[in-house]
Design a protein around this motif. Structure first.
Motif, PDB file in Angstrom:
ATOM      1  N   ARG A 105       0.842  -1.197   0.000  1.00  0.00           N
ATOM      2  CA  ARG A 105       0.000   0.000   0.000  1.00  0.00           C
ATOM      3  C   ARG A 105       0.883   1.255   0.000  1.00  0.00           C
ATOM      4  N   PHE A 155       2.258   1.775  -3.446  1.00  0.00           N
ATOM      5  CA  PHE A 155       1.238   2.335  -4.348  1.00  0.00           C
ATOM      6  C   PHE A 155       1.037   3.820  -4.078  1.00  0.00           C
ATOM      7  N   ALA A 193      -4.625   0.819  -6.974  1.00  0.00           N
ATOM      8  CA  ALA A 193      -4.697  -0.638  -7.117  1.00  0.00           C
ATOM      9  C   ALA A 193      -6.091  -1.121  -6.739  1.00  0.00           C
ATOM     10  N   LEU A 194      -6.711  -1.882  -7.632  1.00  0.00           N
ATOM     11  CA  LEU A 194      -8.043  -2.434  -7.380  1.00  0.00           C
ATOM     12  C   LEU A 194      -7.959  -3.953  -7.344  1.00  0.00           C
ATOM     13  N   ASN A 195      -8.634  -4.553  -6.373  1.00  0.00           N
ATOM     14  CA  ASN A 195      -8.647  -6.005  -6.201  1.00  0.00           C
ATOM     15  C   ASN A 195     -10.017  -6.516  -6.646  1.00  0.00           C
ATOM     16  N   ILE A 241       1.651 -10.554  -4.451  1.00  0.00           N
ATOM     17  CA  ILE A 241       1.567  -9.238  -5.087  1.00  0.00           C
ATOM     18  C   ILE A 241       2.905  -8.521  -4.971  1.00  0.00           C
ATOM     19  N   CYS A 247      -4.877  -3.247 -11.963  1.00  0.00           N
ATOM     20  CA  CYS A 247      -6.031  -4.112 -11.711  1.00  0.00           C
ATOM     21  C   CYS A 247      -5.528  -5.492 -11.319  1.00  0.00           C
ATOM     22  N   ILE A 248      -5.957  -5.960 -10.169  1.00  0.00           N
ATOM     23  CA  ILE A 248      -5.569  -7.291  -9.700  1.00  0.00           C
ATOM     24  C   ILE A 248      -6.797  -8.180  -9.778  1.00  0.00           C
ATOM     25  N   ASN A 291      -8.316 -11.464  -8.707  1.00  0.00           N
ATOM     26  CA  ASN A 291      -8.066 -12.531  -7.753  1.00  0.00           C
ATOM     27  C   ASN A 291      -8.532 -13.879  -8.308  1.00  0.00           C
ATOM     28  N   GLU A 347      -4.453  -3.191  -1.711  1.00  0.00           N
ATOM     29  CA  GLU A 347      -5.267  -2.468  -2.695  1.00  0.00           C
ATOM     30  C   GLU A 347      -5.955  -1.251  -2.083  1.00  0.00           C
ATOM     31  N   LYS A 406     -11.583  -2.963  -2.784  1.00  0.00           N
ATOM     32  CA  LYS A 406     -11.985  -4.299  -3.198  1.00  0.00           C
ATOM     33  C   LYS A 406     -13.268  -4.174  -4.006  1.00  0.00           C
TER      34      LYS A 406
END
Ligand SMILES: Nc1nc2c(ncn2[C@@H]2O[C@H](COP(=O)(O)OP(=O)(O)OP(=O)(O)O)[C@@H](O)[C@H]2O)c(=O)[nH]1
Ligand SMILES: [Mg+2]
Ligand SMILES: [Zn+2]
Ligand SMILES: [Zn+2]
Ligand SMILES: [Zn+2]
Lengths: 277, 117
Positions: A82, A85, A92-94, A159, A175-176, A178, A192, A195
């Motif tokens: 974090r 970032f 960052a989006l999970n 990550i 963009c992550i 999962n 992130e 979420k």
């Protein structure tokens, strides 16, 4: 055994890159390696015991206070991610959902729009294959695939390792995606900003009540596949109500990745975050 | 299976601490698991026996203290037991309930055996 290099690495995740079949990096998260190390010392200790004659081979008992979060290590690493970032101004989006709700489809459809305004990169989590990373690679944005093997979720360590392999730009969007799973990924903070949980109209409108932890942890919920509403027994309003019962702060979007309906509102929401940053 | 990776983190944490303390082995571990934490305690125990193989915690007994959930109504401020995230305030019917306990997941303490001299 690893089927790419034949090494004896078992368990642990592997990083892969589309279009580069040679590239793969084995990473071990939860100290599997440690347990091996300890095995040695443990047996040595036993040899030692046998070599001497002790009066009290069972030793003295003592209680030690710990008061430590079980997920401490993950949470500390997530905070490091974090910080990285934030320092580099990366949003960052999970993305979380059950398998097949449309996480990759949503990224495929929205990334071409988003990247006109902001650099985008993707981390793909799946137990096996680079299928999803291949789909993102085809868009021409940087992507890395994390194959978790038997693991059912991404963790902060995966990550952290991926970030070293991805050359992220400052002021960008990450963009992550999962692993498709509505249970376990909820427990693991990755660092992130938000979420985003996706649910689709073929899954049943009681999903938020059946899997409350995920909806409780999420910041945003996207209902996808609204083009199918006329054909399925799914009440969008009731689904939203159920989700709100679990988390009254949840932001709600309704989209059809297929028809494009509702996607403008979603991309605008992301753009607002990126700009505010 | 996340109970497996969680069992491994527990083993890793207690094993490291026990070594620091000069333990020969760990005989017991006390966990606090809130009922809303998303942990299946039976599954965790099962995974723990596999995860602890070859570590100092191999023979440790897991004692799990399960804590009930408590919610607090953000509208009328009353608190009450909850077993789900989607609780409704029994006083005023509001759905705006904050969880104030039941999400804990901690290693409270452990019992070690020192090398007998
Ligand atoms: N009808 C319809 N189908 C959709 C929509 N969005 C995605 N799909 C289909 O749903 C299927 C699964 O989509 P994916 O994007 O692969 O789902 P995912 O969530 O990434 O799946 P996993 O990565 O396996 O967890 C594909 O066949 C998509 O074409 C939509 O809005 N409407
Ligand atoms: Mg996918
Ligand atoms: Zn290999
Ligand atoms: Zn799991
Ligand atoms: Zn109330």
């Amino acid at each position: 055994m690893c089927d790419t290099c034949g090494c004896s690495s078992e368990g642990g995740a592997v990083l892969r890159k589309p279009g580069n079949s040679e590239y793969h990096v084995h990473i071990t998260g939860h100290g599997n390696g440690h347990v091996h190390d300890h095995d040695h010392e443990h047996s040595r200790h036993h040899d030692h015991d046998h070599g001497h004659t002790h009066h009290h081979p069972e030793g003295h008992s003592r209680k030690i206070a710990m008061e430590q979060d079980v997920l401490l290590k993950n949470n500390l690493l997530a905070e490091r991610n974090r910080g990285y970032f934030e320092a580099r101004n990366i949003v960052a989006l999970n993305f979380l959902s059950s398998p097949g709700s449309g996480k990759t489809s949503l990224l495929e459809k929205t990334i071409p729009v988003l990247r006109q305004h902001v650099p985008v990169a993707v981390i793909e989590g799946d137990q096996q294959t680079t299928n999803d990373a291949d789909r993102i690679h085809a868009l021409g944005v940087p992507v890395i695939q994390v194959n978790t093997g038997s693991g059912c979720h991404l963790d902060a360590f995966m990550i952290n390792r991926s970030l070293r392999e991805l050359d992220l730009q400052d002021n960008s969007l990450l963009c992550i995606e999962n692993v498709g799973n509505l249970v376990c990924p909820a427990m693991f903070d990755l660092g992130e900003a938000l979420k985003v949980v996706i649910i689709s109209t073929t899954e049943g409108d009681d999903k938020p009540l059946k899997y409350p932890a995920m909806f409780h942890e999420a910041d945003i919920c996207i209902l996808n596949k609204t083009d199918l509403l006329p054909y399925v027994d799914f009440d969008a309003a009731r689904c939203r109500e159920n989700a709100m019962r679990v988390n009254h702060h949840l932001e709600w979007f309704e989209v059809s990745v297929k028809s494009g309906e509702g996607l403008d509102a979603w991309t605008e929401r992301i753009m607002k975050m990126v700009k505010r940053n | 299976m996340h109970e497996m990776s969680i069992a491994l983190s527990i083993v890793e944490a207690v094993d490291a601490k026990a070594r620091e303390e000069g333990a020969a082995k760990i005989t017991g571990i006390d966990l606090l698991v809130g009922r809303l934490s998303g942990i299946e305690t039976e599954s965790l125990k099962f995974c723990f026996s596999a995860a602890s193989k070859g570590s100092l915690a191999e023979d440790a007994v897991l004692a799990i203290d399960e804590r009930e959930g408590t919610g607090e109504c953000t509208a009328c401020k009353s608190s009450f037991p909850v077993s789900f995230y989607y609780a409704e305030c029994p006083e005023c019917g509001s759905l705006a309930v904050s969880i104030i306990s039941g999400e804990e997941f901690q290693i409270k303490s452990m019992t070690i055996e020192e090398e007998g001299e």
